[in-house]
Each structure stands twice: as C-alpha cells, then as structure tokens.
Motif scaffolding. Structure first.
Motif, PDB file in Angstrom:
ATOM      1  N   ASP B  68      51.248  72.834  63.421  1.00  0.00           N
ATOM      2  CA  ASP B  68      51.653  73.387  62.131  1.00  0.00           C
ATOM      3  C   ASP B  68      50.910  74.675  61.787  1.00  0.00           C
ATOM      4  OD1 ASP B  68      53.821  72.255  60.946  1.00  0.00           O
ATOM      5  OD2 ASP B  68      52.717  71.726  59.139  1.00  0.00           O
ATOM      6  N   LYS B  69      50.005  75.054  62.650  1.00  0.00           N
ATOM      7  CA  LYS B  69      49.368  76.365  62.598  1.00  0.00           C
ATOM      8  C   LYS B  69      48.865  76.741  61.204  1.00  0.00           C
ATOM      9  CE  LYS B  69      51.830  77.771  66.636  1.00  0.00           C
ATOM     10  NZ  LYS B  69      53.105  77.092  66.709  1.00  0.00           N
ATOM     11  N   THR B  70      48.099  75.888  60.629  1.00  0.00           N
ATOM     12  CA  THR B  70      47.432  76.059  59.334  1.00  0.00           C
ATOM     13  C   THR B  70      48.384  76.059  58.140  1.00  0.00           C
ATOM     14  OG1 THR B  70      47.457  78.473  59.069  1.00  0.00           O
ATOM     15  CG2 THR B  70      45.716  77.583  60.452  1.00  0.00           C
ATOM     16  N   THR B 175      51.761  83.523  62.620  1.00  0.00           N
ATOM     17  CA  THR B 175      50.895  82.450  62.111  1.00  0.00           C
ATOM     18  C   THR B 175      49.423  82.808  62.257  1.00  0.00           C
ATOM     19  OG1 THR B 175      50.903  81.432  64.289  1.00  0.00           O
ATOM     20  CG2 THR B 175      52.471  80.573  62.704  1.00  0.00           C
ATOM     21  N   GLY B 176      48.612  82.029  61.544  1.00  0.00           N
ATOM     22  CA  GLY B 176      47.168  81.983  61.748  1.00  0.00           C
ATOM     23  C   GLY B 176      46.456  83.315  61.716  1.00  0.00           C
ATOM     24  N   THR B 177      45.403  83.384  62.527  1.00  0.00           N
ATOM     25  CA  THR B 177      44.553  84.582  62.497  1.00  0.00           C
ATOM     26  C   THR B 177      45.249  85.795  63.101  1.00  0.00           C
ATOM     27  OG1 THR B 177      43.531  83.738  64.507  1.00  0.00           O
ATOM     28  CG2 THR B 177      42.321  83.395  62.465  1.00  0.00           C
ATOM     29  N   THR B 178      46.229  85.580  63.980  1.00  0.00           N
ATOM     30  CA  THR B 178      46.928  86.736  64.569  1.00  0.00           C
ATOM     31  C   THR B 178      47.754  87.453  63.501  1.00  0.00           C
ATOM     32  OG1 THR B 178      47.069  85.494  66.621  1.00  0.00           O
ATOM     33  CG2 THR B 178      48.395  87.476  66.481  1.00  0.00           C
ATOM     34  N   LEU B 179      48.408  86.682  62.653  1.00  0.00           N
ATOM     35  CA  LEU B 179      49.174  87.280  61.555  1.00  0.00           C
ATOM     36  C   LEU B 179      48.234  88.092  60.655  1.00  0.00           C
ATOM     37  CD1 LEU B 179      51.803  87.528  59.837  1.00  0.00           C
ATOM     38  CD2 LEU B 179      51.158  85.391  58.733  1.00  0.00           C
ATOM     39  N   THR B 180      47.112  87.473  60.295  1.00  0.00           N
ATOM     40  CA  THR B 180      46.139  88.173  59.443  1.00  0.00           C
ATOM     41  C   THR B 180      45.627  89.425  60.151  1.00  0.00           C
ATOM     42  OG1 THR B 180      45.468  86.024  58.591  1.00  0.00           O
ATOM     43  CG2 THR B 180      43.996  87.865  58.138  1.00  0.00           C
ATOM     44  N   HIS B 181      45.349  89.282  61.443  1.00  0.00           N
ATOM     45  CA  HIS B 181      44.801  90.389  62.231  1.00  0.00           C
ATOM     46  C   HIS B 181      45.750  91.596  62.213  1.00  0.00           C
ATOM     47  CE1 HIS B 181      43.054  91.667  66.434  1.00  0.00           C
ATOM     48  NE2 HIS B 181      42.905  92.590  65.525  1.00  0.00           N
ATOM     49  N   LEU B 182      47.015  91.355  62.542  1.00  0.00           N
ATOM     50  CA  LEU B 182      47.949  92.485  62.601  1.00  0.00           C
ATOM     51  C   LEU B 182      48.235  93.051  61.212  1.00  0.00           C
ATOM     52  CD1 LEU B 182      50.464  91.829  65.503  1.00  0.00           C
ATOM     53  CD2 LEU B 182      48.135  92.609  65.525  1.00  0.00           C
ATOM     54  N   ALA B 183      48.258  92.163  60.199  1.00  0.00           N
ATOM     55  CA  ALA B 183      48.429  92.666  58.826  1.00  0.00           C
ATOM     56  C   ALA B 183      47.234  93.538  58.451  1.00  0.00           C
ATOM     57  CB  ALA B 183      48.573  91.497  57.863  1.00  0.00           C
ATOM     58  N   ALA B 184      46.035  93.135  58.892  1.00  0.00           N
ATOM     59  CA  ALA B 184      44.832  93.930  58.620  1.00  0.00           C
ATOM     60  C   ALA B 184      44.898  95.271  59.338  1.00  0.00           C
ATOM     61  CB  ALA B 184      43.592  93.153  59.053  1.00  0.00           C
TER      62      ALA B 184
END
Lengths: 507, 343
Positions: B68-70, B175-184
């Motif tokens: 469910d990837k967080t 999902t997860g940290t990859t989504l946050t990473h690319l958004a960052a």
C-alpha cells in the motif's frame, strides 16, 4: 414470488445488504460529492488504455486457460484417465494460493518476468476455475444420452456434444478468472519491476486511491464494475441452468477410453497440476532453507496464525450458513437475477473500494464496537466472498430432487424430518467441501482488509509487510505458514472429496 | 423445501460466532495509545517497546504494508476523520503528512512537544502540525560487480546518461519517497530541468520497480546496475552481503535530499495526552539513537545523537535545501501527472 417467504429469508437478505451490498455502494457516493472529478476519471484515455491492456492480458490468459481447462475438465469427467479422481481432488488447489505466492515461489526461483510471466501466473492460478466448471457440466452427461450419440454419430458426435455442454460452463470459469484478473495489479507490478513497465486497469484505481480522490475512484471503478457485473450475472444465469435437479434414475455416462494416449495424457495432466501446487510448495521449501528460520517465523507470527485460522473458520461457517437461506430464497423468486446481482456485487467492485465502503459503513459511534474489532473483518469477508459459497451451494441444493421431499411429506414427515433424513444426508458431504473452499478463499483477501483496523493481524498482511524488507528465506517461511493454515481445511477437503468420489462409485 | 428451524438456527449461530469474535476494544483507555505508522513493524517495535516499558502505556500499533506504499493508512485516516481511531501518525515521509494537515486530519501541538525545538527548522512544521526525526537520504545504490570504480555514477543526471541506457532504475514516481523526491526536484530545479530529467528517464529506458526496497534488491542481485533508493533500503541489502555501494549524489551541486520521518497528533483521537507523550518520546535523542542503531540506520536530525559511524549525518554530506510545505502542496498534482506519464 412462487412461494411464501419466511422470517429467515428476510434475515438473510438483511445480512446480505449489511455485509456486502451497502459497503459496495457507499463509495459511489464519491460520484455525487465530486461529479466533475468522477467524470474526468471515467473519460480519461489512460484508464481505457489500461483497461484494454488488461483485457489483452486476460485474452492471452483465456486463450490458453480455456482450451487447457476444457481438456482438463473433459479428461477428468469423461475419460478413463489413470488416477483421475486424485487429479480431480488436486485440481482446485492452485486457486487457494494468492497469485503473489505463485509469483514468489517458482517464478522467484526461475527469474521469469515481463508480459509472458504475467500471463503464465494467471494461467496457472486460474485455469482450475475453467476445469472445475467443465467437470461440473460434463458430469451431467447421462449414459443414455452418450450411448445414443455414439450409436448415431460415433465418438466424434459424443465429443462434439461434450464440447457443446462444457463450453458455457468453461465460460463461467473464465468469468470468475476475469473478475480476479481485472482487480489485480500486484502481479504485473511485481513481474515488470525490470524491463518495460506494464500498468493495468487496477493501477488507475490505485492512482486515485493514492491521490485520495473519492470521485476519481468512483468514476474509474465504473467500467470494471459494469464489465464484471454483466459477466457474473450471465455466469449465474447459466449456472442456474446447470443446476437442474437430477432424478434418482440418472446414470452418469461411462468414461470414454483414451487408448494409447491414456498414460501420456495422465503424465501431462500431472505436470499441469504440479505446476500450480507441488512446484510452488517445493520452491518455497527450497527458499525457506532451514527449519530454524521457519520455526522462528512461526513463533513470531503465532498470534497471527491463530487469528487467521479462527477468522477463516468463522467466516467460512458464516458464508455456508448464509448461503443456505439465500439459495432457498432464489428458488422461490421469479427473477432471481436480482438476488444474484446483490450477491456478486461485492466481488465485482474493486477490493479497496469495498474497504472504503466498510469504513464509511461501520466507523460510527453506534457501531464502533463492530469497527474496532475483528467483527468488521468477518462481515467484510462474508460479504465479499459469499458468492464462492453461494455458487456451489446452489448447485448442491438444486440437485436435491424435490420429489423426494414431496414424497416424504405426503408420508407424514414434518419439515425437520425432511431436512434431517433426506436433505442433510445428500448435502452434508458437498457442504463440507463448500466450507473448505470458502475457508481457503478467505485467506486470499488483502486489499480491503488493509484499510481496516483489525486487518493487519492477518497472516497475509504479515506476508505483504515482509515481502520487500525481509530476507527471502523469511518470506518463503511466512508463505509456507499461510499454506499451513489452509492445510487443515485442505486435508478435510482431500479426505472428504475422496470419500465422496468413492461413494459415487467413481473409484 | 421447508427447512426453516434449521436455517434460522444456523444463521443465528453464524451471527453469534461473528459477534463472539468481534467484541472489539474501545478506543479510549487510560493506559493506551493508538499509533498508525507507514514504517515497517519491526523497526517501529524497536522504539515503542522502550516507550511501553518506560511509561506503562500500551501502544496499539497498526502498520502499513509495502503493497500500500504508505497510503493505506493515509486513506484510512482520511476516511476515519469523523471518528478518528488513531492518536498518533508516524509517517515515513513528509508529503502525505502535509496532505493530511491540509485535509484537517491533524491537530497542531500547542505548546510544542518537549524536544521539538532541537529539530532543525526545515524538518518541522512552524504551525506545530508535524515534526521530523530519524531521516533517510535519497542515495544511488550501485552494484559494485557491474559498475567499475572509475565509472561510478555520482549524480541524478547519470540516470539519463545514454551510456547507462537500460541499466539504471528509479521507482515509478507515484508513491512514497520517490514521489516526494521528484516533487522536491521540481521545486529546486524548476520545471524545465525537471522535464529534462523525466523525459530522460523515459528515453533512457530506466527500469521502474514497484518500491525502493525492491529496487535495492534488484541492484543487489545485479538485475539493475544502479538506481535511486533510500539509505534504509540500501543498508538492508548491504547486510544481506550483496555487492552494493551507496553514493550520495550531486554533492557539488544541489546536494542529496534528506527526507525525515514525521510524527503528528491526530485531531480528535481518543487518547490525546498519551499521544503527546508518545510524540515527545519519538522526538527524544533516545528514540533517534535506537533508530540510528537499527539495521535500517536512520539518520538522526538532532545534533550529538550517538550513532554508528556508517550512518552519515547532514554536514558529512551536502544536503538539498527543500521547503517541504511547498513540496507537500504540489505533490497531489504531480502524482496525477506522473501516473499518466509513466503508464
């Protein structure tokens, strides 16, 4: 209505509404709340691209599963294949393993990936549906019918007639497989981790789920629910025709001799069944590596093992017992398709959609005592998988000749005596099989339970929680534990199936 | 067919059985707190067992799965917001926490919890809705059997370098940290450079595994030469004896992204006082120390927390400067965009 309804019929309908229908419908309220978002999701070209891709995977799966399942069913029901009773008993076993266990097991060992691997997993996991339904249809071929055809047109005429009888039944099996393929994304996601990515219809639902868009998920769910719903209603209408009562003078057609092909075909079938049962088990045992690791995992998960087994027991019992009045109700209805639709709706909607519906339904101050404990899981599983008990139960009960009970009544027997002395002896064996079948299906569910408070206590949740982060031997051990939980009912199933076949004169 | 008594008895029994197994626990109890966490259960247990021992408060834990990837618990928290069952949400990243804040699911802690003032400013919410601790860095995990030392990638741009065509990987960014990473990255580099990177990922046939743990495993097994993952996933694969090395990318330019775990109080949760105590414990040096020594090796954010030497902290490497609030605000939009793009 053909006959008077009793209070237990209304009770059963109420239970069906509460456990299955309302949680399936509540998330569609998202459409009303965010109609623009829902419409945008429905007309999104990506949704339809993925749906077409999923249908492509399904077509490729059925292209193999249908002929293979049909042949398997014919060999099991109509031929003198060596050991066919054992093969028949072993045929449904791949259905009891979640597809991820198939993926983890020997696919994990061989490193298969990509589109062909996805199709192969589905073929192995779902061909038994086609085979079992074909067996059911072909077991209704009578000796008289087969002999007439043989005299008039020779063996090919018999085969043509067998195919005519089995094909729609195989279609029912294909429908069940299709619904499960349509709602799954984990197999494609896992098997295309390397190489070109394959996203499927369920990925679109999942994307709306990730974005917390209620309208989006309602809109994206529509095509899947309509496709699954229509297919299931068709399947049930056909199944009802299959379930015509068989009179006491019915004699099943004698098996056709295979001649020199007998042993090679027996070997091929053994291989096919082994691919879905023994090989995954063996692969998991090899991956588990040591008894110590297995024992360590068993100790760590002992609470979950007990919880999962108890839940499975309670759910399967509930499913079987709720099916009885519903089958009785269907027999009294002029248009039983409406009831069929209600029973199959929870299975047709996406699992996480159903999970959201359960939260909306039960997380209120008045029903918090249900939501906060495992009862919500019980309701969820009974509601979602009821069709898997109802379908065979209807087959079992509809084959009880009403003339038998009618005769007993005329002879002065009361309803209780009729049930105990006539119906019960005829149905108790198959009922046990339906219970085992229901139990094993409850072990497969994750996506709806994942959203519920008590759902994380299940062993399947534990397996998924470890599948990425734990060592392969630990994951294989947990998968084996899951299979062990199913082993109890499976042993009952194997013993009773053998016993039933022996009684019916097949061995 | 008259089978009324038997059927009603049977149904009654089934319901009874269900009710028997379902007499659930109430949410509000003096010695109890309910924690929802997107982190994996063994890691969380390592910390909360100490809290339970210290305070006598039982932590009722509900952990997410990688499948469910967080987001499973985020969805549940959203759905439960009219009758919350959780007291505390411990998220393994920032974006979904900020989404929950904007949806009114979280409650600001006023006064701020003890220890929160030692958390660097960029890793906590100025309004007191969330607090960062025990971070992970977004690193390149490289298979040392497949990549020679002189070829070692050291930048995000290596993923789109044609010499690595079909050999690099990044998790599908939904999902997860990859989504946050690319958004960052979008916030730091701007839309043009981000577009160049995303286009390059597609053109360079990067592999798109379903999660960071899976990506790290695939690199460890030599299926992929290198890719972006979290330090915690790298350490697990490393512990399994796989030939992998961590590279902190873009040290001379934008730096390496550090994503903290976040902890927040759920608005209207049944045990807010115990919830505050749990949050204060998670923000303590002791909790960060436990997580730093855990096999996943989380990065302490507060100064002077004892840690193993292989757990690098900001200062030992160049950290990307990111406004997590801005990233959280755009992440939902990005998700839809990238789901369509990486289809």
């Amino acid at each position: 209505m053909r006959a008077r309804l009793h209070s237990w019929h209304y009770l059963a309908i109420a239970a069906l509404l509460i456990a299955g229908v309302l949680p399936s419908l509540l998330p569609f309220a998202g459409w009303l709340g965010e109609p623009g978002e829902a419409w945008a999701a429905l007309v999104d070209p990506i949704l339809w691209t993925r749906l077409l891709r999923t249908l492509g995977i399904l077509a490729a799966t059925l292209l193999v599963a249908l002929p293979v399942g049909l042949c398997q069913g014919w060999l099991l029901a109509r031929s003198d294949l060596p050991g066919r009773d054992w093969f028949l008993i072993l045929t449904p076993l791949p259905l009891f393993l979640p597809p991820l266990v198939h993926v983890l097991s020997w696919f994990g060992l061989l490193g298969l990936k990509g589109f062909p691997a996805i199709v192969l997993v589905y073929i192995i996991a779902f061909t038994p549906f086609v085979a079992l339904m074909s067996v059911k249809a072909l077991s209704q071929v009578s000796q008289a019918q087969a002999e007439t055809l043989l005299l008039e047109g020779g063996p090919w005429a018999v085969l043509r007639d067998d195919l005519r009888q089995a094909l729609p039944a195989a279609g029912v099996g294909a429908v069940l497989a299709s619904v499960l393929v349509l709602s799954d994304f984990a197999v494609a996601d896992f098997l295309t981790a390397v190489g070109p990515k394959v996203t499927v219809y369920a990925d679109s639902l999942y994307a709306h789920h990730l974005a917390l868009r209620n309208g989006g998920i309602a809109g994206a769910a529509i095509p899947g629910v309509i496709l699954s719903g229509l297919a299931l209603v068709w399947a049930l209408r056909y199944r009802r025709r299959l379930g015509t009562a068989i009179g006491p003078d019915f004699v099943q057609a004698a098996p056709l001799p295979l001649g020199r092909a007998r042993m090679p075909l027996g070997f091929l079938l053994a291989l096919l069944i082994a691919m879905g049962t023994l090989l995954p088990l063996l692969a998991l045992v090899i991956q588990a590596q040591s008894v110590e690791v297995f024992w360590q995992q068993a100790m760590l998960a002992r609470g979950r093992i007990g919880f999962t087994a108890l839940l499975g027991l309670a759910v399967s019992l509930g499913m079987v017992l709720l099916s009885l009045p519903l089958v009785s109700l269907a027999k009294r209805m002029q248009r039983p398709w409406a009831l069929d639709l209600m029973i199959f709706l929870p299975f047709a909607v996406p699992a996480l959609f159903f999970g959201v519906g359960l939260i909306r339904m039960w997380n209120h101050p008045g029903t918090g005592w249900i939501y906060d404990g495992p009862l919500v899981l019980w309701l969820a599983l009974v509601g979602r998988y009821l069709s898997f008990a109802y379908l065979p139960m209807a087959g079992v009960l509809e084959r009880v000749d009403p003339l038998l009970t009618e005769a007993a009544r005329l002879d002065g027997a009361g309803p209780g005596a009729c049930l105990w002395r006539i119906v019960w002896p005829l149905v108790r064996g198959p009922l046990l099989l339906v219970w085992c079948w229901s139990f094993c299906f409850t072990l497969r569910e994750l996506d709806s339970l994942i959203l519920l408070h008590a759902g994380h206590q299940s062993l399947l949740h534990h397996l998924y929680a470890n599948v990425i982060f734990s060592r392969p031997d630990e994951v294989a051990s947990i998968a084996l534990l899951l299979i062990l939980v199913a082993a109890g009912p499976l042993l009952v199933y194997l013993a009773s199936a053998r016993h039933l076949l022996a009684r019916s004169g097949r061995t | 067919m008259a089978i009324a008594p038997w059927l009603s008895m049977a149904l009654g029994l089934a319901l009874l059985l269900g009710i028997g197994t379902g007499c659930g626990r109430g949410g509000q109890e003096a010695g109890r707190v309910t924690l929802y966490t997107s982190l994996n259960e063994p890691t969380v247990r390592a910390v909360i067992s100490v809290f339970e021992e210290r305070t006598g408060i039982h932590v009722h834990l509900r952990a997410d799965t990688e499948r469910d990837k967080t987001v499973g618990l985020v969805r549940t928290l959203m759905e439960e917001r009219h009758r919350p069952r959780a007291d505390v949400f411990w998220n393994s990243e920032t974006a979904n926490t900020i989404r929950l804040k904007h949806h009114g699911v979280l409650r600001a802690l006023d006064p701020p919890p003890a220890g929160s003032d030692r958390v660097p400013l960029q890793y906590r919410d100025p309004d007191g809705y969330w607090f960062g601790f025990a971070a992970r860095a977004r690193i390149l995990i490289v298979n040392t059997n497949r990549v020679a030392p002189e070829e070692m990638p050291d930048s995000m741009w290596d993923l789109i370098d044609p010499r690595w065509r079909g050999r690099a990987g990044i998790v599908r960014p939904v999902t997860g940290t990859t989504l946050t990473h690319l958004a960052a990255l979008g916030e730091v580099l701007g839309p043009v450079e981000l577009e160049r990177f995303l286009g390059g990922i597609q053109a360079n046939e990067c592999h798109l595994p379903p999660g960071n743990g899976r990506l790290a495993t695939l690199v460890g097994e030599g299926e992929i030469d290198f890719g972006f993952t979290d330090t915690s996933d790298y350490r697990l694969v490393r512990r399994l004896g796989k030939p992998v090395q961590a590279v902190y990318p873009d040290q001379d330019t934008i730096g390496t992204l550090v994503i903290p775990n976040t902890v927040s109080l759920v608005r209207g949760g049944p045990n807010p006082e115990n919830g505050r105590r749990l949050i204060e414990f998670l923000l303590s040096d002791e909790a960060e120390e436990i997580l730093a020594h855990h096999q996943r090796g989380h990065i302490p954010l507060k100064p002077n927390v004892h840690r193993p030497s292989e757990v690098k902290v900001p200062g030992e490497f160049n950290v990307m400067a990111v406004d997590f609030e801005r990233v959280g605000a755009v992440v939902e939009e990005r998700l839809a965009e990238w789901d369509a793009r990486f289809r």
